[in-house]
Design a protein around this motif. Sequence first.
Motif, PDB file in Angstrom:
ATOM      1  N   LYS A 111      -2.256  -5.367  11.403  1.00  0.00           N
ATOM      2  CA  LYS A 111      -1.979  -6.512  11.935  1.00  0.00           C
ATOM      3  C   LYS A 111      -0.311  -6.647  12.182  1.00  0.00           C
ATOM      4  CE  LYS A 111      -2.118 -11.529  11.516  1.00  0.00           C
ATOM      5  NZ  LYS A 111      -2.629 -12.839  10.467  1.00  0.00           N
ATOM      6  N   TYR A 112       0.422  -6.084  11.203  1.00  0.00           N
ATOM      7  CA  TYR A 112       1.781  -6.316  11.561  1.00  0.00           C
ATOM      8  C   TYR A 112       2.645  -5.004  11.739  1.00  0.00           C
ATOM      9  CZ  TYR A 112       0.819 -10.674   9.440  1.00  0.00           C
ATOM     10  OH  TYR A 112       0.268 -11.973   9.053  1.00  0.00           O
ATOM     11  N   HIS A 113       1.748  -3.964  12.224  1.00  0.00           N
ATOM     12  CA  HIS A 113       2.173  -2.697  12.823  1.00  0.00           C
ATOM     13  C   HIS A 113       2.980  -1.808  11.678  1.00  0.00           C
ATOM     14  CE1 HIS A 113       1.002  -4.450  16.520  1.00  0.00           C
ATOM     15  NE2 HIS A 113       2.054  -5.216  16.483  1.00  0.00           N
ATOM     16  N   LEU A 114       2.430  -1.959  10.484  1.00  0.00           N
ATOM     17  CA  LEU A 114       3.023  -1.203   9.385  1.00  0.00           C
ATOM     18  C   LEU A 114       2.218   0.110   8.924  1.00  0.00           C
ATOM     19  CD1 LEU A 114       3.800  -4.053   6.903  1.00  0.00           C
ATOM     20  CD2 LEU A 114       5.274  -3.181   8.298  1.00  0.00           C
ATOM     21  N   ASP A 115       2.782   0.970   8.189  1.00  0.00           N
ATOM     22  CA  ASP A 115       1.867   2.184   7.908  1.00  0.00           C
ATOM     23  C   ASP A 115       0.680   1.809   7.040  1.00  0.00           C
ATOM     24  OD1 ASP A 115       1.013   4.419   6.640  1.00  0.00           O
ATOM     25  OD2 ASP A 115       3.053   5.577   6.575  1.00  0.00           O
ATOM     26  N   GLU A 116      -0.543   2.167   7.887  1.00  0.00           N
ATOM     27  CA  GLU A 116      -1.739   1.578   7.179  1.00  0.00           C
ATOM     28  C   GLU A 116      -2.140   2.695   5.987  1.00  0.00           C
ATOM     29  OE1 GLU A 116      -4.797   1.383   9.948  1.00  0.00           O
ATOM     30  OE2 GLU A 116      -3.513   0.655  11.656  1.00  0.00           O
ATOM     31  N   GLY A 117      -1.929   3.870   6.155  1.00  0.00           N
ATOM     32  CA  GLY A 117      -2.381   4.970   5.055  1.00  0.00           C
ATOM     33  C   GLY A 117      -1.614   4.786   3.906  1.00  0.00           C
ATOM     34  N   ASP A 118      -0.361   4.518   3.925  1.00  0.00           N
ATOM     35  CA  ASP A 118       0.435   4.529   3.026  1.00  0.00           C
ATOM     36  C   ASP A 118      -0.055   3.129   2.028  1.00  0.00           C
ATOM     37  OD1 ASP A 118       2.468   5.545   1.385  1.00  0.00           O
ATOM     38  OD2 ASP A 118       4.295   4.405   2.325  1.00  0.00           O
ATOM     39  N   LEU A 119       0.212   2.017   2.675  1.00  0.00           N
ATOM     40  CA  LEU A 119      -0.094   0.902   2.087  1.00  0.00           C
ATOM     41  C   LEU A 119      -1.501   0.861   1.498  1.00  0.00           C
ATOM     42  CD1 LEU A 119       1.825  -1.795   4.153  1.00  0.00           C
ATOM     43  CD2 LEU A 119       2.397  -0.757   1.725  1.00  0.00           C
ATOM     44  N   GLY A 120      -2.523   1.334   2.243  1.00  0.00           N
ATOM     45  CA  GLY A 120      -3.978   1.296   1.985  1.00  0.00           C
ATOM     46  C   GLY A 120      -4.078   2.224   0.651  1.00  0.00           C
ATOM     47  N   MET A 121      -3.277   3.274   0.481  1.00  0.00           N
ATOM     48  CA  MET A 121      -3.529   4.040  -0.733  1.00  0.00           C
ATOM     49  C   MET A 121      -2.864   3.443  -1.906  1.00  0.00           C
ATOM     50  SD  MET A 121      -5.514   6.572  -0.166  1.00  0.00           S
ATOM     51  CE  MET A 121      -5.359   7.128  -1.702  1.00  0.00           C
ATOM     52  N   THR A 122      -1.921   2.663  -1.583  1.00  0.00           N
ATOM     53  CA  THR A 122      -1.156   2.046  -2.695  1.00  0.00           C
ATOM     54  C   THR A 122      -2.003   0.922  -3.279  1.00  0.00           C
ATOM     55  OG1 THR A 122       1.034   2.295  -1.667  1.00  0.00           O
ATOM     56  CG2 THR A 122       0.817   0.411  -3.150  1.00  0.00           C
ATOM     57  N   ALA A 123      -2.662   0.180  -2.243  1.00  0.00           N
ATOM     58  CA  ALA A 123      -3.623  -0.759  -2.764  1.00  0.00           C
ATOM     59  C   ALA A 123      -5.003  -0.347  -3.545  1.00  0.00           C
ATOM     60  CB  ALA A 123      -4.061  -1.673  -1.554  1.00  0.00           C
ATOM     61  N   HIS A 124      -5.239   0.837  -2.931  1.00  0.00           N
ATOM     62  CA  HIS A 124      -6.599   1.584  -3.759  1.00  0.00           C
ATOM     63  C   HIS A 124      -6.026   2.054  -5.163  1.00  0.00           C
ATOM     64  CE1 HIS A 124      -8.973   4.912  -4.845  1.00  0.00           C
ATOM     65  NE2 HIS A 124      -9.834   4.407  -4.231  1.00  0.00           N
ATOM     66  N   ASP A 125      -4.939   2.582  -5.246  1.00  0.00           N
ATOM     67  CA  ASP A 125      -4.453   2.927  -6.548  1.00  0.00           C
ATOM     68  C   ASP A 125      -4.049   1.664  -7.544  1.00  0.00           C
ATOM     69  OD1 ASP A 125      -4.641   5.344  -5.629  1.00  0.00           O
ATOM     70  OD2 ASP A 125      -2.316   5.554  -5.400  1.00  0.00           O
ATOM     71  N   GLY A 126      -3.682   0.581  -6.788  1.00  0.00           N
ATOM     72  CA  GLY A 126      -3.382  -0.628  -7.878  1.00  0.00           C
ATOM     73  C   GLY A 126      -4.624  -1.480  -8.289  1.00  0.00           C
ATOM     74  N   ALA A 127      -5.653  -1.237  -7.261  1.00  0.00           N
ATOM     75  CA  ALA A 127      -7.020  -1.817  -7.657  1.00  0.00           C
ATOM     76  C   ALA A 127      -7.598  -1.032  -8.822  1.00  0.00           C
ATOM     77  CB  ALA A 127      -8.004  -1.795  -6.214  1.00  0.00           C
ATOM     78  N   HIS A 128      -7.681   0.290  -8.535  1.00  0.00           N
ATOM     79  CA  HIS A 128      -8.097   1.236  -9.618  1.00  0.00           C
ATOM     80  C   HIS A 128      -7.452   1.020 -11.167  1.00  0.00           C
ATOM     81  CE1 HIS A 128      -9.351   5.046 -11.145  1.00  0.00           C
ATOM     82  NE2 HIS A 128      -8.178   5.245 -11.939  1.00  0.00           N
ATOM     83  N   GLN A 129      -6.141   0.695 -11.060  1.00  0.00           N
ATOM     84  CA  GLN A 129      -5.598   0.737 -12.272  1.00  0.00           C
ATOM     85  C   GLN A 129      -5.887  -0.769 -12.984  1.00  0.00           C
ATOM     86  OE1 GLN A 129      -3.896   3.088 -14.150  1.00  0.00           O
ATOM     87  NE2 GLN A 129      -4.208   1.607 -15.601  1.00  0.00           N
ATOM     88  N   GLY A 130      -5.823  -1.696 -12.264  1.00  0.00           N
ATOM     89  CA  GLY A 130      -6.091  -3.157 -12.497  1.00  0.00           C
ATOM     90  C   GLY A 130      -7.566  -3.283 -13.209  1.00  0.00           C
ATOM     91  N   TYR A 131      -8.354  -2.549 -12.554  1.00  0.00           N
ATOM     92  CA  TYR A 131      -9.920  -2.769 -12.918  1.00  0.00           C
ATOM     93  C   TYR A 131     -10.056  -2.181 -14.323  1.00  0.00           C
ATOM     94  CZ  TYR A 131     -14.894  -3.065 -12.021  1.00  0.00           C
ATOM     95  OH  TYR A 131     -16.198  -3.311 -12.071  1.00  0.00           O
ATOM     96  N   LEU A 132      -9.323  -0.863 -14.517  1.00  0.00           N
ATOM     97  CA  LEU A 132      -9.406  -0.203 -15.691  1.00  0.00           C
ATOM     98  C   LEU A 132      -8.609  -0.927 -16.646  1.00  0.00           C
ATOM     99  CD1 LEU A 132      -8.508   3.597 -14.731  1.00  0.00           C
ATOM    100  CD2 LEU A 132     -10.922   2.489 -15.464  1.00  0.00           C
ATOM    101  N   ASN A 133      -7.407  -1.626 -16.178  1.00  0.00           N
ATOM    102  CA  ASN A 133      -6.809  -2.426 -17.516  1.00  0.00           C
ATOM    103  C   ASN A 133      -7.621  -3.436 -18.246  1.00  0.00           C
ATOM    104  OD1 ASN A 133      -4.647  -1.003 -16.977  1.00  0.00           O
ATOM    105  ND2 ASN A 133      -3.687  -2.572 -15.698  1.00  0.00           N
TER     106      ASN A 133
END
Length: 768
Positions: free
Chosen positions: A730-752
């Motif tokens: 939507k805001y013309h940013l790097d989709e892949g970079d931010l998407g993977m960051t969100a994926h990793d953060g969600a992964h870690q939070g769920y484990l936490n």
Amino acid sequence: MELEALQHASFKLLDDAVSEWSALIRHLEQLKRDAENELHQAAIKADWAGVNAQVTQGFITKTAKEFADAHTQATTIHSILDDTRGELKRYHQQLVEAIEGGRKKNLKVIGYAGGFTVTTDVPPEARAQGDADNKADITALRDDIQKILDKATESDNTAAEVLKALADQSKLGFTDASYKDRDTAAEALKQAEELADLAKKDPEDLTVEEFDRLNKGLKQYADDELFAERFATTLGPQKTLEFWAGMADPYQGNYDLGRKRLDQLDDLQRNLGMTLATATQSDSVAMTQWSRTMIDIGDKPIHGDRGGPMGFQVMANLMRTGDYDDQFMTDFGTRMMATERRLTGNGEHPNLAWKDMPSGQRLNRIGEDSGADPFTGYLKGLSNSPAAATAFFNQDFISKDDPDNPFEREGEDGKMSKATLSNFQYLFEERDWPHEVNAKGDELHTGQNNLALALEAATTGHPAGEMPNRDTPPHNAEQAKLMESLVASIGDDPDRLTKNGYMSDSIGQITSEYLPDINRAISDVPRDPNSAKWRDIEKLYPVAGAEAELQHMDVTKLLFAVGQNPEGYAAVEVGQKEYMSRLMDYHLNPDLPEEQRVSDDNKLVVRRIAERSGEVAGTLRLGIQDVMGDAASDKDKEYEQSVAQYKNWISGGLGTAVGVGTSFIATPWIGAGVGGGVGTVTSVVLEEVFQDAEGKAKEEGQRTGGQVWNDGWLLNQTVTEDAAREAARKYHLDEGDLGMTAHDGAHQGYLNSRNIVEGQVPGSTTDG
């Protein structure tokens, strides 16, 4: 009305009044539009915070409504004046024509104070004979004139009565009572008096036909302000109680009604309750006295020395329907709690309370409980009156300084000592609720379920069972204080919820509407206003209005407990996913003002949001796993079905959910009314959540608790990544970079979440 007053009436003042009210309506119509478009709509779209969020926005909303009410009241008054003017002019003309017709027959009409006479228009010495000769014409003219005067009197009196009744409805401001003409309003008052007279009869003497008329009339006029006030005040508090106590148990006396109308008593209870609720909104002197008297007689048997149920027991059952006046509800609850303390020895002897009903008598016909416990009906009434509910629960039940206080709590020093308990703490933590069963012998928990509904209204600011809308104000300090008490109580003893799972749907909805506060709490950043770290948390999870200051451990136990109930789980799961997606959209917006921006590092912000959201999702899933255990079963389908159904509850689907009319990040529940719609980011996320739930609900295979945990892990990572990608696109940013960051953060939070739950939640999957 006297003859000469109508015969020689000048209608100029009445004509002027009608014209002036007509002009006033036009002005108020414009003011109403301006108030809605320029005040109310602007307030909805504004990004409120602090005191403005709690006070100013609500004031603007109320002010806009006052303009609408003023227009409504002015329109009604104009209609009444215009109707009355037209009728009086018509009666004036009829009178003039009648007198002229008599004159042509040599008859004269003479008016005097208090009446008039018709006689032959001849010299006095011939009048006796003339009157005798024209007796028939004289009598006919006299009767015609009297009919005209009677109609004019009725027109004038009913107009005065209706106008006074309208004025009495509201001491300050304006009433929204609306009538198309005077006759409609007058008929409402007439029906109120006639139906009240029926209700005054001994219930044993009420016929089936009279029952039907009462039931039909109350249903028709339940929302009519003038009718409701007149009905309640004509019937009176004592007769109201006697009427319902007698009607609720027709087999105690009226066997004809018991045989023929037993299945309609629930409708009568609803209609009577709705009517009385409308009546309490009136500010008339008579209704104010009615409310005061009803509370005063609440702790007394309704039949005096002959016993019977107490007033509180009877009236509370009529509170199950309708929106009663907040002050009446608060005062009623205060006095009823005082009676509870007196009857139970401050709660120490619960079995002594509310035992004054004859064996087998029922006061409730809506649902299966008998209605003997007044708190069951009263709490249902509170669920429709959010402001009264908040005030009631925050009141003290008993002070720690009361010498007869039986309650102790452990202090910070580990020692037990007397403690002040609020009404919330007494009802939620300490009260022994009466044991009741239905016809099948199954236990009933109606009172505690209604307690949860009342808490939902008290903490959220809107009636229970509804979603917040654009006019629902942000949480105020009293609501936040109650939320703190609720979460701390469940954190102290999760069994208060897990052993009363029927309360979890309401507790889950409450939790979903405090997700900004919850995400702040699980950030583990000390709440220090002078700390840069805390200021970042405030920016990351903005709160419009007052914040509920919660503890991480308590929140974890709350989420774990809510997760063990399908409906509670669905509310928080859907709410957190929507909230997460909105936060992504909000924080990745390059036009976000600098003072609201947490960091220029988008990856850092996305990861923080994803981790906290993952922790919430993981804790909820651990609750499911605890319920399901290791054996494969279909239990998980109840959870998936609840999530799928939640889509319908948020106003019919995506794009129509509405919520608090402040900054959209204040709560997940917002939509088309605020900010132009749900938005692409949230739509993508929720469609994925709902489709996954619908698919899982239809699967034929069974799953274990562990599989449910793992499936939730994968889903959480997927939707969180999709939220970040959609916002980045939507805001013309790097989709892949931010998407993977969100994926990793969600992964870690769920484990936490598993590590955090371990050792904190008794009975969890990880502590044995």
